[in-house]
Design a protein around this motif. Sequence first.
Motif, PDB file in Angstrom:
ATOM      1  N   PRO A  58      -2.023  14.237   8.714  1.00  0.00           N
ATOM      2  CA  PRO A  58      -2.887  14.370   7.532  1.00  0.00           C
ATOM      3  C   PRO A  58      -2.605  15.610   6.699  1.00  0.00           C
ATOM      4  N   MET A  59      -2.342  16.766   7.353  1.00  0.00           N
ATOM      5  CA  MET A  59      -2.111  17.990   6.588  1.00  0.00           C
ATOM      6  C   MET A  59      -0.853  17.852   5.724  1.00  0.00           C
ATOM      7  N   LEU A  60       0.181  17.269   6.297  1.00  0.00           N
ATOM      8  CA  LEU A  60       1.399  17.112   5.535  1.00  0.00           C
ATOM      9  C   LEU A  60       1.232  16.032   4.475  1.00  0.00           C
ATOM     10  N   ARG A  61       0.377  15.027   4.778  1.00  0.00           N
ATOM     11  CA  ARG A  61       0.097  13.993   3.789  1.00  0.00           C
ATOM     12  C   ARG A  61      -0.515  14.633   2.548  1.00  0.00           C
ATOM     13  N   MET A  62      -1.445  15.589   2.781  1.00  0.00           N
ATOM     14  CA  MET A  62      -2.084  16.267   1.646  1.00  0.00           C
ATOM     15  C   MET A  62      -1.054  17.093   0.886  1.00  0.00           C
ATOM     16  N   ALA A  63      -0.130  17.729   1.604  1.00  0.00           N
ATOM     17  CA  ALA A  63       0.867  18.559   0.958  1.00  0.00           C
ATOM     18  C   ALA A  63       1.815  17.745   0.109  1.00  0.00           C
ATOM     19  N   VAL A  64       2.076  16.522   0.518  1.00  0.00           N
ATOM     20  CA  VAL A  64       2.980  15.647  -0.217  1.00  0.00           C
ATOM     21  C   VAL A  64       2.318  15.151  -1.485  1.00  0.00           C
ATOM     22  N   ALA A  65       1.005  14.930  -1.426  1.00  0.00           N
ATOM     23  CA  ALA A  65       0.281  14.324  -2.558  1.00  0.00           C
ATOM     24  C   ALA A  65       0.199  15.214  -3.768  1.00  0.00           C
TER      25      ALA A  65
ATOM     26  N   SER B  32       0.828  -1.203   0.000  1.00  0.00           N
ATOM     27  CA  SER B  32       0.000   0.000   0.000  1.00  0.00           C
ATOM     28  C   SER B  32       0.864   1.255   0.000  1.00  0.00           C
ATOM     29  N   SER B  33       1.895   1.253   0.811  1.00  0.00           N
ATOM     30  CA  SER B  33       2.803   2.409   0.872  1.00  0.00           C
ATOM     31  C   SER B  33       3.539   2.605  -0.440  1.00  0.00           C
ATOM     32  N   ALA B  34       3.890   1.509  -1.077  1.00  0.00           N
ATOM     33  CA  ALA B  34       4.600   1.604  -2.349  1.00  0.00           C
ATOM     34  C   ALA B  34       3.693   2.196  -3.432  1.00  0.00           C
ATOM     35  N   GLN B  35       2.381   1.881  -3.344  1.00  0.00           N
ATOM     36  CA  GLN B  35       1.438   2.384  -4.340  1.00  0.00           C
ATOM     37  C   GLN B  35       1.026   3.824  -4.053  1.00  0.00           C
ATOM     38  N   ASN B  36       1.063   4.237  -2.770  1.00  0.00           N
ATOM     39  CA  ASN B  36       0.647   5.570  -2.381  1.00  0.00           C
ATOM     40  C   ASN B  36       1.624   6.112  -1.335  1.00  0.00           C
ATOM     41  N   PRO B  37       2.783   6.609  -1.764  1.00  0.00           N
ATOM     42  CA  PRO B  37       3.812   7.044  -0.823  1.00  0.00           C
ATOM     43  C   PRO B  37       3.347   8.116   0.153  1.00  0.00           C
ATOM     44  N   SER B  38       2.399   8.958  -0.210  1.00  0.00           N
ATOM     45  CA  SER B  38       1.948  10.018   0.690  1.00  0.00           C
ATOM     46  C   SER B  38       1.186   9.458   1.887  1.00  0.00           C
TER      47      SER B  38
END
Length: 73
Positions: A66-73, A54-60
């Motif tokens: 969560p806020m930083l996850r959105m910024a990475v995406a 899952s992490s390999a398919q969606n690194p963010s």
Amino acid sequence: MYVCLCAAVTEKDIEQQFGEGVDSLDALASRTGCGTVCGCCKEFASQKLASLRSSAQNPSAQHPLPMLRMAVA
Ligand code: FES
């Protein structure tokens, strides 16, 4: 942390194996012995592999905030 006490396989070992192309419990078992003795670790080892896939398919998705996850995406 040890995942498989019988074969002395750690989470880091599973991550290393995944990085080398191992993405199934059968392949992990044949390379490390994980899950081949008592079998107690199979469920957690499977979950660890699924998490790595899952992490390999969606690194963010790896980022804990969560806020930083959105910024990475
Ligand atoms: Fe993995 Fe026993 S803990 S086979």
